[in-house]
Design a protein around this motif. Sequence first.
Motif, PDB file in Angstrom:
ATOM      1  N   GLY A  16      -0.159 -14.092 -24.444  1.00  2.37           N
ATOM      2  CA  GLY A  16      -0.109 -12.829 -23.715  1.00  2.37           C
ATOM      3  C   GLY A  16      -1.269 -12.674 -22.760  1.00  2.37           C
ATOM      4  N   VAL A  17      -1.820 -13.788 -22.296  1.00  3.85           N
ATOM      5  CA  VAL A  17      -2.966 -13.778 -21.393  1.00  3.85           C
ATOM      6  C   VAL A  17      -2.488 -14.087 -19.980  1.00  3.85           C
ATOM      7  CG1 VAL A  17      -5.149 -14.913 -20.847  1.00  3.85           C
ATOM      8  CG2 VAL A  17      -4.515 -14.528 -23.217  1.00  3.85           C
ATOM      9  N   ARG A  18      -2.922 -13.294 -19.030  1.00  2.00           N
ATOM     10  CA  ARG A  18      -2.560 -13.525 -17.635  1.00  2.00           C
ATOM     11  C   ARG A  18      -3.632 -14.390 -16.995  1.00  2.00           C
ATOM     12  NH1 ARG A  18       0.218 -10.572 -13.292  1.00  2.00           N
ATOM     13  NH2 ARG A  18      -0.778 -11.178 -11.339  1.00  2.00           N
ATOM     14  N   LEU A  19      -3.228 -15.547 -16.465  1.00  2.40           N
ATOM     15  CA  LEU A  19      -4.169 -16.423 -15.797  1.00  2.40           C
ATOM     16  C   LEU A  19      -4.074 -16.323 -14.286  1.00  2.40           C
ATOM     17  CD1 LEU A  19      -3.946 -19.595 -18.047  1.00  2.40           C
ATOM     18  CD2 LEU A  19      -5.615 -17.757 -18.110  1.00  2.40           C
ATOM     19  N   ASN A  20      -2.985 -15.773 -13.767  1.00  7.64           N
ATOM     20  CA  ASN A  20      -2.849 -15.581 -12.322  1.00  7.64           C
ATOM     21  C   ASN A  20      -3.643 -14.344 -11.921  1.00  7.64           C
ATOM     22  OD1 ASN A  20      -1.074 -17.745 -12.125  1.00  7.64           O
ATOM     23  ND2 ASN A  20       0.680 -16.449 -12.567  1.00  7.64           N
ATOM     24  N   PRO A  21      -4.340 -14.396 -10.813  1.00  8.24           N
ATOM     25  CA  PRO A  21      -5.156 -13.244 -10.408  1.00  8.24           C
ATOM     26  C   PRO A  21      -4.297 -12.060  -9.955  1.00  8.24           C
ATOM     27  CG  PRO A  21      -5.273 -14.991  -8.773  1.00  8.24           C
ATOM     28  CD  PRO A  21      -4.470 -15.531  -9.906  1.00  8.24           C
ATOM     29  N   TYR A  22      -4.864 -10.869 -10.100  1.00  8.59           N
ATOM     30  CA  TYR A  22      -4.209  -9.651  -9.633  1.00  8.59           C
ATOM     31  C   TYR A  22      -4.382  -9.503  -8.130  1.00  8.59           C
ATOM     32  CZ  TYR A  22      -3.727  -8.341 -14.495  1.00  8.59           C
ATOM     33  OH  TYR A  22      -3.378  -8.326 -15.816  1.00  8.59           O
ATOM     34  N   ILE A  23      -3.515  -8.732  -7.518  1.00  8.44           N
ATOM     35  CA  ILE A  23      -3.566  -8.488  -6.089  1.00  8.44           C
ATOM     36  C   ILE A  23      -4.491  -7.283  -5.844  1.00  8.44           C
ATOM     37  CG2 ILE A  23      -2.180  -8.021  -4.034  1.00  8.44           C
ATOM     38  CD1 ILE A  23      -1.495 -10.667  -5.476  1.00  8.44           C
ATOM     39  N   PRO A  24      -5.483  -7.396  -4.944  1.00  9.77           N
ATOM     40  CA  PRO A  24      -6.482  -6.331  -4.801  1.00  9.77           C
ATOM     41  C   PRO A  24      -6.042  -5.116  -3.990  1.00  9.77           C
ATOM     42  CG  PRO A  24      -6.992  -8.101  -3.302  1.00  9.77           C
ATOM     43  CD  PRO A  24      -5.805  -8.557  -4.119  1.00  9.77           C
ATOM     44  N   TYR A  25      -4.832  -5.091  -3.453  1.00  9.51           N
ATOM     45  CA  TYR A  25      -4.425  -3.936  -2.652  1.00  9.51           C
ATOM     46  C   TYR A  25      -3.781  -2.840  -3.494  1.00  9.51           C
ATOM     47  CZ  TYR A  25       0.308  -5.845  -2.878  1.00  9.51           C
ATOM     48  OH  TYR A  25       1.503  -6.319  -3.321  1.00  9.51           O
ATOM     49  N   ASN A  26      -3.610  -3.070  -4.770  1.00 15.90           N
ATOM     50  CA  ASN A  26      -2.925  -2.132  -5.648  1.00 15.90           C
ATOM     51  C   ASN A  26      -3.966  -1.437  -6.539  1.00 15.90           C
ATOM     52  OD1 ASN A  26      -0.592  -0.927  -6.485  1.00 15.90           O
ATOM     53  ND2 ASN A  26       0.244  -2.729  -7.486  1.00 15.90           N
ATOM     54  N   PHE A  27      -4.506  -0.316  -6.084  1.00 19.42           N
ATOM     55  CA  PHE A  27      -5.572   0.344  -6.833  1.00 19.42           C
ATOM     56  C   PHE A  27      -5.550   1.852  -6.595  1.00 19.42           C
ATOM     57  CE2 PHE A  27      -7.284  -0.560  -2.691  1.00 19.42           C
ATOM     58  CZ  PHE A  27      -8.081   0.529  -2.385  1.00 19.42           C
ATOM     59  N   LEU A  28      -6.228   2.563  -7.469  1.00 21.66           N
ATOM     60  CA  LEU A  28      -6.405   4.010  -7.343  1.00 21.66           C
ATOM     61  C   LEU A  28      -7.877   4.342  -7.509  1.00 21.66           C
ATOM     62  CD1 LEU A  28      -3.521   5.398  -9.602  1.00 21.66           C
ATOM     63  CD2 LEU A  28      -3.611   5.425  -7.112  1.00 21.66           C
ATOM     64  N   VAL A  29      -8.296   5.445  -6.918  1.00 22.19           N
ATOM     65  CA  VAL A  29      -9.651   5.958  -7.106  1.00 22.19           C
ATOM     66  C   VAL A  29      -9.533   7.360  -7.684  1.00 22.19           C
ATOM     67  CG1 VAL A  29     -11.809   6.612  -5.974  1.00 22.19           C
ATOM     68  CG2 VAL A  29     -10.552   4.594  -5.188  1.00 22.19           C
ATOM     69  N   GLU A  30     -10.300   7.611  -8.724  1.00 27.03           N
ATOM     70  CA  GLU A  30     -10.294   8.914  -9.397  1.00 27.03           C
ATOM     71  C   GLU A  30     -11.716   9.474  -9.351  1.00 27.03           C
ATOM     72  OE1 GLU A  30     -11.863  10.896 -12.696  1.00 27.03           O
ATOM     73  OE2 GLU A  30     -11.622   8.775 -13.035  1.00 27.03           O
ATOM     74  N   LEU A  31     -11.853  10.749  -9.024  1.00 28.42           N
ATOM     75  CA  LEU A  31     -13.145  11.435  -9.024  1.00 28.42           C
ATOM     76  C   LEU A  31     -13.039  12.668  -9.896  1.00 28.42           C
ATOM     77  CD1 LEU A  31     -14.076  11.237  -5.241  1.00 28.42           C
ATOM     78  CD2 LEU A  31     -15.239  10.072  -7.117  1.00 28.42           C
ATOM     79  N   ASP A  32     -13.894  12.754 -10.903  1.00 33.54           N
ATOM     80  CA  ASP A  32     -13.908  13.892 -11.831  1.00 33.54           C
ATOM     81  C   ASP A  32     -12.527  14.212 -12.391  1.00 33.54           C
ATOM     82  OD1 ASP A  32     -16.571  14.362 -12.079  1.00 33.54           O
ATOM     83  OD2 ASP A  32     -16.649  15.993 -10.633  1.00 33.54           O
ATOM     84  N   GLY A  33     -11.794  13.182 -12.788  1.00 35.71           N
ATOM     85  CA  GLY A  33     -10.503  13.388 -13.427  1.00 35.71           C
ATOM     86  C   GLY A  33      -9.333  13.584 -12.490  1.00 35.71           C
ATOM     87  N   LEU A  34      -9.572  13.643 -11.177  1.00 37.08           N
ATOM     88  CA  LEU A  34      -8.487  13.829 -10.214  1.00 37.08           C
ATOM     89  C   LEU A  34      -8.264  12.545  -9.433  1.00 37.08           C
ATOM     90  CD1 LEU A  34      -9.473  17.305  -8.748  1.00 37.08           C
ATOM     91  CD2 LEU A  34      -7.688  16.836 -10.422  1.00 37.08           C
ATOM     92  N   VAL A  35      -7.036  12.043  -9.442  1.00 34.61           N
ATOM     93  CA  VAL A  35      -6.726  10.845  -8.669  1.00 34.61           C
ATOM     94  C   VAL A  35      -6.733  11.227  -7.201  1.00 34.61           C
ATOM     95  CG1 VAL A  35      -4.990   9.085  -8.171  1.00 34.61           C
ATOM     96  CG2 VAL A  35      -5.402   9.788 -10.531  1.00 34.61           C
ATOM     97  N   THR A  36      -7.625  10.624  -6.474  1.00 38.94           N
ATOM     98  CA  THR A  36      -7.744  10.895  -5.041  1.00 38.94           C
ATOM     99  C   THR A  36      -7.205   9.681  -4.302  1.00 38.94           C
ATOM    100  OG1 THR A  36     -10.009  10.100  -5.147  1.00 38.94           O
ATOM    101  CG2 THR A  36      -9.701  12.470  -5.238  1.00 38.94           C
ATOM    102  N   GLY A  37      -5.937   9.425  -4.481  1.00 34.17           N
ATOM    103  CA  GLY A  37      -5.270   8.240  -3.950  1.00 34.17           C
ATOM    104  C   GLY A  37      -5.343   8.169  -2.447  1.00 34.17           C
ATOM    105  N   GLY A  38      -4.779   7.128  -1.902  1.00 35.55           N
ATOM    106  CA  GLY A  38      -4.757   6.951  -0.470  1.00 35.55           C
ATOM    107  C   GLY A  38      -5.939   6.185   0.069  1.00 35.55           C
ATOM    108  N   PHE A  39      -6.808   5.677  -0.778  1.00 31.81           N
ATOM    109  CA  PHE A  39      -7.927   4.891  -0.282  1.00 31.81           C
ATOM    110  C   PHE A  39      -7.437   3.514   0.133  1.00 31.81           C
ATOM    111  CE2 PHE A  39     -10.300   8.108  -2.516  1.00 31.81           C
ATOM    112  CZ  PHE A  39     -11.346   8.336  -1.646  1.00 31.81           C
ATOM    113  N   MET A  40      -7.969   3.030   1.231  1.00 35.67           N
ATOM    114  CA  MET A  40      -7.564   1.740   1.788  1.00 35.67           C
ATOM    115  C   MET A  40      -8.461   0.609   1.307  1.00 35.67           C
ATOM    116  SD  MET A  40      -7.109   3.213   5.643  1.00 35.67           S
ATOM    117  CE  MET A  40      -7.120   1.607   6.376  1.00 35.67           C
TER     118      MET A  40
END
Length: 174
Positions: A16-40
């Motif tokens: 159950g181990v992933r050896l292929n790297p993840y894609i770096p464009y798929n991410f979220l940023v959260e500040l003080d518990g609020l997802v402030t999505g849309g970051f590039m």
Amino acid sequence: MRGLTGISAIASDVLGVRLNPYIPYNFLVELDGLVTGGFMEVFGLESEIKLESYEEGGQNDYVHQFPTRTTYPNLVLSKGLTDAWTLWSWYDDACHGKICRRNGTIMLLDHQRLPVRWWNFRDAYPVKWTGPQFNSSAQDIAVEKIELVHRGITIPIASKGLRRANQLDRLETS
């Protein structure tokens, strides 16, 4: 199956181990518990242990290296400019002496948009804001950046075990 491809397939199926790297464009940023999505982009997700050198008399083969402290560069968050004034307001408050420290999280997502790993930063506040660059012949979107100073990055233990829990969940529901 030969070589690394075979090893990757066995590790993925059996362990159950992933050896292929993840894609770096798929991410979220959260500040003080609020997802402030849309970051590039997110820059500055780094940590470095500073060293002090000590040259021991009579020891010419090497120089001793002793750890002193861990340093973290500023985080730089870039996003498309919208009608939301949240980042500018936070920065403007800091300019006028009203420092509001916030904790945050940067979450890496898998192809199903589920978190697979995240990094927490603490006590951050803005120290630089950069507005869009204007060019009448450009086809790009307008981008704003905010630079945050902070007091360290951690990877929570829950982040380390989350991927395995997600895999087990999917097996049970299949």
